[in-house]
Write an enzyme that holds these catalytic residues in place. Structure first.
Site, short mmCIF file in Angstrom:
data_model
loop_
_atom_site.label_atom_id
_atom_site.label_comp_id
_atom_site.label_asym_id
_atom_site.label_seq_id
_atom_site.Cartn_x
_atom_site.Cartn_y
_atom_site.Cartn_z
N TYR A 228 -8.18 -160.67 -86.90
CA TYR A 228 -7.65 -161.75 -87.46
C TYR A 228 -6.13 -161.56 -87.76
O TYR A 228 -5.60 -162.20 -88.33
CB TYR A 228 -8.24 -161.86 -88.62
N LEU B 249 1.99 -151.57 -85.49
CA LEU B 249 1.13 -150.40 -86.18
C LEU B 249 -0.32 -150.62 -85.90
O LEU B 249 -0.95 -149.45 -85.82
CB LEU B 249 1.50 -150.38 -87.55
N GLY B 250 -0.64 -151.89 -85.80
CA GLY B 250 -2.13 -152.07 -85.36
C GLY B 250 -2.47 -153.37 -85.38
O GLY B 250 -1.75 -154.21 -85.77
N VAL C 210 -0.54 -155.92 -87.64
CA VAL C 210 0.57 -155.11 -88.67
C VAL C 210 1.69 -154.44 -88.10
O VAL C 210 1.27 -153.85 -86.97
CB VAL C 210 -0.11 -154.15 -89.31
N LYS D 44 2.04 -157.59 -92.30
CA LYS D 44 0.73 -158.24 -91.85
C LYS D 44 0.70 -159.47 -91.59
O LYS D 44 1.21 -160.30 -92.46
CB LYS D 44 -0.60 -157.97 -92.95
N ASP E 17 -15.12 -151.68 -98.64
CA ASP E 17 -14.77 -151.23 -97.16
C ASP E 17 -14.01 -150.13 -97.24
O ASP E 17 -13.06 -149.98 -96.72
CB ASP E 17 -14.05 -152.24 -96.59
N GLY F 22 -5.96 -156.29 -85.67
CA GLY F 22 -7.45 -156.42 -85.78
C GLY F 22 -7.89 -157.64 -85.23
O GLY F 22 -7.31 -158.38 -84.59
#
Length: 321
Positions: free
Chosen positions: A23, A18-19, A26, A41, A136, A21
């Protein structure tokens, strides 16, 4: 053992990414026990900086275990393998994030925006009442379920707040977030109460929901801060908004932290109390004076006046810290 094998032993059938980053990544998966799709995650501790492992990851895990609210993403399970990988199993926002939704559907109608913003504000109240600041808040961190209900996510920069001997919140000296959503005091490096800074971010989010535009252009941060400190908010003439909605945005995007609303004030605001049949423009609430490309709003119910520029900005995804 790879991720698929590890998760299969736990009853999860891994699917698409899904994505990704800095670190971790997901992925979606099907949970045999829950009989539904979930988001997982995956963080490889061997490939992440020590600062993240010692500060931010423990904070995120602590926040996820601690927060339980209908408008906060649900966490089902957290486990770590001997190889140093952490797996966080969460509710899946099947409709994606708020920014993608707005990019596809455009600006929300006020009635719909009110419902979504109320859900988000109630999630923030739950955090703040627990002495936790998100730090955030942005459209990308607000997920939507199948019924388009808000699910606040990504607590990687969240912080539990401490108090001094007088019961006052100890100000934060660590700054994180996205420039386009960050409060001016954060951008200026001024020690601040991160709960109050969260409120500014809510103002940026609400503005984006109803205009499908960002209120400020962060391509020049120094210039943006100058505009923010002057309390200059662009309300484009391309879309009509009620006085109540503009008033809430005005008070959320208040550069003076001593005058900015707290989350309880936000939830008590008249715009969030107004039903669909009670949204008439109230001439007694504000006088609007147009002068060329500018419009001045003078409140008679509250002591404020703001001049805003009638200009459009472009909706852009921001991810810089």
């Amino acid at each position: 053992m790879d991720d698929a094998a590890v998760l299969e032993k736990k009853g999860y059938s891994l699917s698409v990414t899904l994505g990704e980053g800095s670190y971790g990544k997901v992925k979606s998966a099907y949970c045999n026990k829950l009989k539904c799709n979930v988001a997982i995650k995956i963080i490889d501790k061997r490939k992440t900086p020590r600062d993240f492992l010692e500060r931010f990851l423990p904070r995120e895990i602590a926040a996820l275990k601690r927060l339980h609210h209908p408008s906060i993403i649900k966490t089902y399970e957290i486990f770590e393998t001997s190889s140093g990988k952490v797996y966080i199993i969460m509710e899946l926002g099947v409709k994606g994030d708020l920014l993608d939704y707005i990019k596809i559907t455009g600006a929300m109608k006020e009635d719909f925006a009110r419902l979504k913003f109320q859900q988000l504000a109630s999630a923030i109240k739950h955090c703040h009442d627990s002495d936790l600041a998100h730090r955030d808040l942005k459209c990308e961190n607000i997920l939507l379920d199948k019924d388009l209900n808000v699910k606040l996510s990504d607590f990687g920069f969240s912080k539990s707040l401490s108090r001094d001997e007088n019961g006052r919140t100890i100000l934060s000296k660590t700054f994180c977030g996205s420039a386009a959503y960050a409060a001016p005091e954060v951008l200026q490096g001024i020690p601040c109460d991160p709960k109050i800074s969260d409120i500014w971010s809510l103002g940026v989010i609400l503005y984006t929901m109803v205009y499908a535009l960002m209120p400020f252009d962060d391509s020049n941060v120094r210039k943006m801060i100058c505009i923010q400190k002057q309390h200059r908010i662009p309300f484009p003439k391309s879309k009509y908004l009620t006085t109540e909605c503009k008033d809430l945005i005005y008070h959320l995007l208040q550069p003076d932290v001593s005058q900015r609303l707290c989350i309880d004030d936000v939830l008590r605001h008249s715009w969030l109390q107004t039903s669909k049949s009670e949204i008439p423009t109230s001439p007694s609430a504000a006088e609007i004076v147009c002068q060329g490309p500018e419009v001045t709003v003078k409140s008679t119910s509250e002591n404020f006046q703001v001049t805003v520029l009638l200009t459009d900005t472009f909706l852009t995804r921001f991810s810089s810290f």
